[in-house]
Design a protein around this motif. Structure first.
Motif, PDB file in Angstrom:
ATOM      1  N   ILE A  89       0.847  -1.200   0.000  1.00 58.17           N
ATOM      2  CA  ILE A  89       0.000   0.000   0.000  1.00 58.17           C
ATOM      3  C   ILE A  89       0.882   1.250   0.000  1.00 58.17           C
ATOM      4  O   ILE A  89       0.588   2.239  -0.694  1.00 58.17           O
ATOM      5  N   ALA A  90       1.990   1.218   0.760  1.00 59.43           N
ATOM      6  CA  ALA A  90       2.939   2.338   0.723  1.00 59.43           C
ATOM      7  C   ALA A  90       3.400   2.548  -0.716  1.00 59.43           C
ATOM      8  O   ALA A  90       3.414   3.668  -1.235  1.00 59.43           O
ATOM      9  N   ASN A  91       3.755   1.462  -1.358  1.00 64.29           N
ATOM     10  CA  ASN A  91       4.268   1.542  -2.722  1.00 64.29           C
ATOM     11  C   ASN A  91       3.232   2.125  -3.681  1.00 64.29           C
ATOM     12  O   ASN A  91       3.518   3.049  -4.442  1.00 64.29           O
ATOM     13  N   VAL A  92       2.014   1.626  -3.629  1.00 61.89           N
ATOM     14  CA  VAL A  92       1.013   2.072  -4.594  1.00 61.89           C
ATOM     15  C   VAL A  92       0.631   3.525  -4.330  1.00 61.89           C
ATOM     16  O   VAL A  92       0.384   4.290  -5.264  1.00 61.89           O
ATOM     17  N   THR A  93       0.644   3.940  -3.068  1.00 59.00           N
ATOM     18  CA  THR A  93       0.296   5.332  -2.770  1.00 59.00           C
ATOM     19  C   THR A  93       1.408   6.261  -3.265  1.00 59.00           C
ATOM     20  O   THR A  93       1.132   7.322  -3.834  1.00 59.00           O
ATOM     21  N   GLY A  94       2.659   5.860  -3.069  1.00 58.77           N
ATOM     22  CA  GLY A  94       3.786   6.647  -3.575  1.00 58.77           C
ATOM     23  C   GLY A  94       3.731   6.767  -5.084  1.00 58.77           C
ATOM     24  O   GLY A  94       3.951   7.839  -5.663  1.00 58.77           O
ATOM     25  N   ILE A  95       3.419   5.667  -5.732  1.00 60.18           N
ATOM     26  CA  ILE A  95       3.326   5.684  -7.189  1.00 60.18           C
ATOM     27  C   ILE A  95       2.145   6.537  -7.632  1.00 60.18           C
ATOM     28  O   ILE A  95       2.243   7.317  -8.589  1.00 60.18           O
ATOM     29  N   ALA A  96       1.027   6.453  -6.897  1.00 63.41           N
ATOM     30  CA  ALA A  96      -0.165   7.221  -7.279  1.00 63.41           C
ATOM     31  C   ALA A  96       0.115   8.713  -7.219  1.00 63.41           C
ATOM     32  O   ALA A  96      -0.289   9.470  -8.116  1.00 63.41           O
ATOM     33  N   VAL A  97       0.809   9.150  -6.156  1.00 62.44           N
ATOM     34  CA  VAL A  97       1.030  10.585  -6.027  1.00 62.44           C
ATOM     35  C   VAL A  97       1.937  11.078  -7.165  1.00 62.44           C
ATOM     36  O   VAL A  97       1.796  12.200  -7.658  1.00 62.44           O
ATOM     37  N   ALA A  98       2.869  10.234  -7.622  1.00 62.00           N
ATOM     38  CA  ALA A  98       3.702  10.593  -8.779  1.00 62.00           C
ATOM     39  C   ALA A  98       2.875  10.554 -10.066  1.00 62.00           C
ATOM     40  O   ALA A  98       3.044  11.374 -10.966  1.00 62.00           O
ATOM     41  N   TYR A  99       1.967   9.590 -10.122  1.00 65.57           N
ATOM     42  CA  TYR A  99       1.123   9.425 -11.309  1.00 65.57           C
ATOM     43  C   TYR A  99       0.269  10.667 -11.551  1.00 65.57           C
ATOM     44  O   TYR A  99       0.008  11.037 -12.692  1.00 65.57           O
ATOM     45  N   PHE A 100      -0.151  11.308 -10.460  1.00 65.62           N
ATOM     46  CA  PHE A 100      -0.998  12.497 -10.578  1.00 65.62           C
ATOM     47  C   PHE A 100      -0.179  13.783 -10.653  1.00 65.62           C
ATOM     48  O   PHE A 100      -0.706  14.871 -10.500  1.00 65.62           O
ATOM     49  N   THR A 101       1.133  13.669 -10.801  1.00 62.23           N
ATOM     50  CA  THR A 101       2.002  14.843 -10.887  1.00 62.23           C
ATOM     51  C   THR A 101       2.617  14.908 -12.293  1.00 62.23           C
ATOM     52  O   THR A 101       2.938  13.865 -12.865  1.00 62.23           O
ATOM     53  N   LEU A 102       2.794  16.122 -12.788  1.00 61.50           N
ATOM     54  CA  LEU A 102       3.388  16.285 -14.126  1.00 61.50           C
ATOM     55  C   LEU A 102       4.842  15.839 -14.092  1.00 61.50           C
ATOM     56  O   LEU A 102       5.646  16.345 -13.303  1.00 61.50           O
ATOM     57  N   GLN A 103       5.186  14.853 -14.922  1.00 62.57           N
ATOM     58  CA  GLN A 103       6.554  14.331 -14.954  1.00 62.57           C
ATOM     59  C   GLN A 103       7.360  15.046 -16.041  1.00 62.57           C
ATOM     60  O   GLN A 103       6.810  15.692 -16.925  1.00 62.57           O
TER      61      GLN A 103
END
Lengths: 344, 500
Positions: A89-103
């Motif tokens: 869950i830590a991993n998916v939340t970290g990835i989600a917050v990056a997913y919703f950020t402009l890369q």
């Protein structure tokens, strides 16, 4: 008259017994603390670079992510349940917050850029939702938490995989970047966040009604139910708390590591469980707390850090960690028995 | 009694003590081949102890023990088994996760010469044995999926068909329906005619009279009476069990039921046609403010399940609980507590937190009334101190871990937790079980005081004295259903036993 004498005698006997009995019943708290002192002493003598202020800072930073996860896990283990999905869950939340950020343009992820606050809120909602699924599986359907969270571990890993598709993302919202990798007055923000969350966890467990319910449900679930507590609601709540703590750790961890990718939190599952249990919180529920978890975090932190300061085969270190964990578990189980005997 | 033959089992002058308390005193007992021997007596009269000696469960005792005229001693249940003695214990001892066939052959599965279990043979033979017993189930079904009564029948079947020459059945019919009891009796008669010696213990005296050839009565660890079943009656047996004349009893337990004078009090709790699987069948009753309703019945009569339905621990299959005129469907025990139902289960261990201090045990049920978010430990302690005072809990130290208190005082704590904010209805299961006389009286007085304050109280017990000493009105349950109500009349222990 005779009665009152009898009472005094009983109380008196209770008082005499207490010296040995208290020591025995406090074994759970004393043993981890002794372990910590012995380990620190050993490494301080074995390596001149261990006992320095700089290194203390290192240790604190190293245990911060584990510490944030361990706050929620302490609630779960106090209820005599387990959460194996924390790292996923830590991993998916970290990835989600990056997913919703402009890369950056070179990052090849089909992501959905949102304002920072929205990204953070959505990610928190995601981990809370996954925790809620754990909670419903455990309480409504009646799946043992061990199995339920094992499935959730896989589900969360699956969502992670779909979001990043083997790629690596780097950017997260500014707030997360600051809290994860920035520092104020020389103190890393992540250490402050971990300290605040540990303190909050302690306050909730010690001073609120909900905290008392957690201990009572863990101490004797049947009695809690016969006392008219809503046991399912309490169990469900701790599963959500655990997932949200893991989610926060995941977001800050991604900023701390500087990247969001698949499987980057895998080692935190065992580390967090180890921190809680080594600290002396009972796997059978009802005994322990955040204080224990903090000691456990330090034992683990000192051990991991100290082994890097002394000249030991790096492959041997893994074995040593395992043996120390085993010793802590043995103490945990024995402390439970001693305590039970002291109560009789 | 078959004359002119020697008994297959003979015991003389058996004495057995548990920690200084004599459970059996100089008991003689004989069992003949081809005889069904009924045993009756109150709880703790010594029947089960004697049977456990015969089955090798209690190897330590004094006296002479002979099988087929040869003196012997069983050191373990295995020894007894090897000598052909088998027992069905009161508590169900089956493996619910194994199949029916595996349970029938538990510990004696047929194997081939490689030591592998012969599943097909086992299933076939189990099916045949059960069919002989009138049970028609697929032998490969998981046992736990069957109703409790059927599980009990299968356990009985296992013992009956184990080839034992001496079979002891301790309270085998409590969970059985009438047709199942008939089937059991038919099989027992068949085994008797084949020469097996059978001991049959039961609280159901009609059953004892119907199935037994000989009946023995126990009281306070002694054998007080032995007779041909044909030559006695239910009343005579009850009198022998209790040990006093009928009139003396009515003196002791003469009870003017006050219900009529309380008819004007409002009904607090109403059970309306409650049913739960096989354990509770269409049970209805009312309890009024200030009234103590006693619910009496033998072990396994469904009262414990009924109590749990009232407290929202188990959802009934049908029927409703109505409180103050509002029909309730409790989603949890918390909902029942909020509706004003308080519950004390029969086991203190299931109710209390032994590793927590007394005050936390007392405050747990009222925390949401004294604190919204933050705990108020001083308030908790003052509430606990007041309860400890009122109920005279000793030692009067609320910081002490509960585990340090004696059993009687723990029981008082279990009551105390409900009393700081009095509920509307108090449901008490076995409130005096295992207590000494002093603690019993304390509990009785507490219940009286509470009912005087207007609380509606339901007392469920398998001990007639408990129900008689506390109740204003008594209903009797038998095999899940209400069979008799005593209201506004003189009631006594033997009438209660007779009804159940």
């Amino acid at each position: 008259m005779a009665t009152s004498e009898g009472v005094t005698a009983t109380v008196h006997r209770g008082g005499q017994r207490s010296a040995a009995a208290i020591l025995r019943s406090q074994m759970r708290n004393i043993a981890p603390f002794l372990t910590l002192i012995c380990l620190s002493g050993f490494f301080a003598i074995a390596s001149p670079s261990f006992a320095t202020l700089d290194n203390l800072g290192n240790i604190l930073t190293q245990v911060s992510v584990t510490g944030i996860i361990a706050v929620g896990l302490t609630f779960v283990i106090l209820c005599a349940e387990i959460d194996l999905s924390i790292a996923a869950i830590a991993n998916v939340t970290g990835i989600a917050v990056a997913y919703f950020t402009l890369q950056e343009s070179y990052v090849n992820i089909a992501n959905v850029p949102l304002p920072g606050w929205a990204a953070i809120l959505l990610s928190l909602a995601l981990c809370a939702l996954l925790g809620l699924v754990n909670a419903l599986g455990l309480t409504v359907i009646g799946i043992p938490s061990f199995i339920m969270t094992l499935a959730m571990m896989q589900i969360a890993a699956g969502i992670s995989a779909l979001l990043v598709r083997g790629q690596i993302a780097y950017k997260v919202p500014d707030l997360v970047t600051t809290l994860g990798s920035g520092s104020i007055g020389g103190i890393p923000w992540i250490v402050i966040v971990a300290a605040v969350m540990l303190l909050a966890g302690h306050l909730v467990l010690t001073y609120t009604r909900f905290g008392r319910y957690v201990y009572m449900v863990g101490g004797n679930r049947e009695a809690a139910e016969y006392s008219g507590l809503n046991v399912k609601l309490i169990l469900g709540s701790v599963m959500v708390i655990s997932a949200v703590c893991s989610g926060i750790a995941g977001m800050l961890g991604v900023a701390h590591f500087g990247s969001a990718q698949q499987n980057e939190f895998d080692t935190y599952l065992l580390d967090s469980i180890a921190a809680v249990v080594v600290g002396g919180t009972s796997l059978f529920g009802g005994r322990g707390g955040i204080g224990n978890t903090i000691v456990g975090l330090f034992v683990l932190g000192v051990l991991n850090n100290g082994l890097d300061h002394v000249n030991i085969d790096s492959f041997l270190k893994i074995l040593i960690r395992g043996l120390i964990l085993l010793a802590a578990l043995v103490i945990n189980v024995y402390a439970q028995r001693l305590r039970a005997r002291a109560a009789e | 009694m078959p004359q002119g033959r020697s008994p297959i089992l003979e015991l003389n002058d058996i004495t057995k003590a548990f920690g200084g308390v004599e459970a059996l005193r100089g008991v003689d007992f004989a069992l003949y081949a081809g005889e069904i021997h009924g045993l009756v007596g109150e709880n703790g009269a010594g029947k089960s102890t004697l049977m456990k000696i015969i089955a090798g469960v209690h190897p330590e005792f004094s006296g002479r023990f002979a099988i087929d005229g040869r003196e012997t001693r069983f050191r373990s249940a295995r020894d007894a088994h090897a000598a052909g003695v088998a027992m069905v214990h009161q508590e169900l001892s089956v493996a619910p996760d194994l199949s029916v066939a595996e349970n029938v052959f538990l510990g004696a599965q047929p194997t081939n010469r490689f030591g592998l279990v012969q599943w097909r043979r086992m299933a076939r033979e189990a099916g045949e044995q059960l069919a002989r017993f009138g049970i028609d189930v697929d032998p490969m079904t998981r046992l736990g999926d069957l109703p409790i009564g059927l599980q009990q029948l299968i356990e009985i079947a296992r013992v009956l068909f184990s080839g034992a020459r001496i079979i002891i059945l301790d309270e085998p019919t409590s969970a059985l329906s009438p047709p199942e009891v008939e089937r059991l009796f038919a099989t027992l008669r068949q085994l008797r005619d084949e020469g097996t010696g059978i001991v049959f213990i039961s609280h159901f005296i009609e059953d004892i009279l119907r199935i037994s050839d000989t009946v023995t009565v126990f009281r306070n660890g002694r054998k007080v009476h032995e007779t041909d079943a044909a030559a006695t009656s239910k009343a005579a047996l009850i009198e022998a069990m209790i040990g006093k004349g009928r009139e003396a009893l009515e003196e002791t337990y003469a009870h003017d039921i006050r219900l009529p004078t309380r008819g004007d009090r409002p009904v607090v709790l109403k059970a309306d046609a409650l049913s739960l699987a096989r354990s509770v069948q269409d049970v209805s009753f009312e309890v009024r403010a200030g009234e103590v309703l006693g619910i009496y019945g033998f072990m396994g009569c469904g009262q414990l399940e009924l109590a749990r339905v009232l407290f929202g621990k188990i959802k009934p299959d049908s029927g409703t609980v109505v409180i103050d005129g509002d029909p309730k469907a409790f989603s949890s025990t918390a909902a029942a507590r909020r509706a004003g139902v308080a519950f004390v289960p029969e086991s203190r261990r299931a109710m209390l937190f032994h590793q927590e201090p007394v005050y936390k045990n007392i405050s747990i049920s009222v925390l949401d009334r004294i604190s919204a978010l933050l705990l108020k430990p001083s308030r908790e302690r003052s509430i606990a101190v007041r309860q400890v005072d009122q109920l005279q809990i000793r030692p009067a130290a609320v910081e002490l871990d509960l585990g340090m208190l004696s059993g009687g005082n723990q029981q008082k704590v279990a009551l105390a937790k409900w009393l700081s904010y009095p509920p509307r209805v108090l449901v008490l299961c076995e409130p005096t079980r295992g207590m000494d006389v002093g603690a019993k009286n304390d509990v009785i007085n507490i219940v009286r005081e509470l009912s005087a304050k207007g609380l509606a109280i339901i007392v469920l017990s398998t001990e007639p004295e408990t129900v008689l000493s506390l109740s204003d009105r008594i209903i009797v349950m038998k095999r899940g259903a209400v069979v008799r109500e005593f209201a506004g009349e003189v009631v006594s222990k033997d009438r209660l036993l007779e009804a159940a």
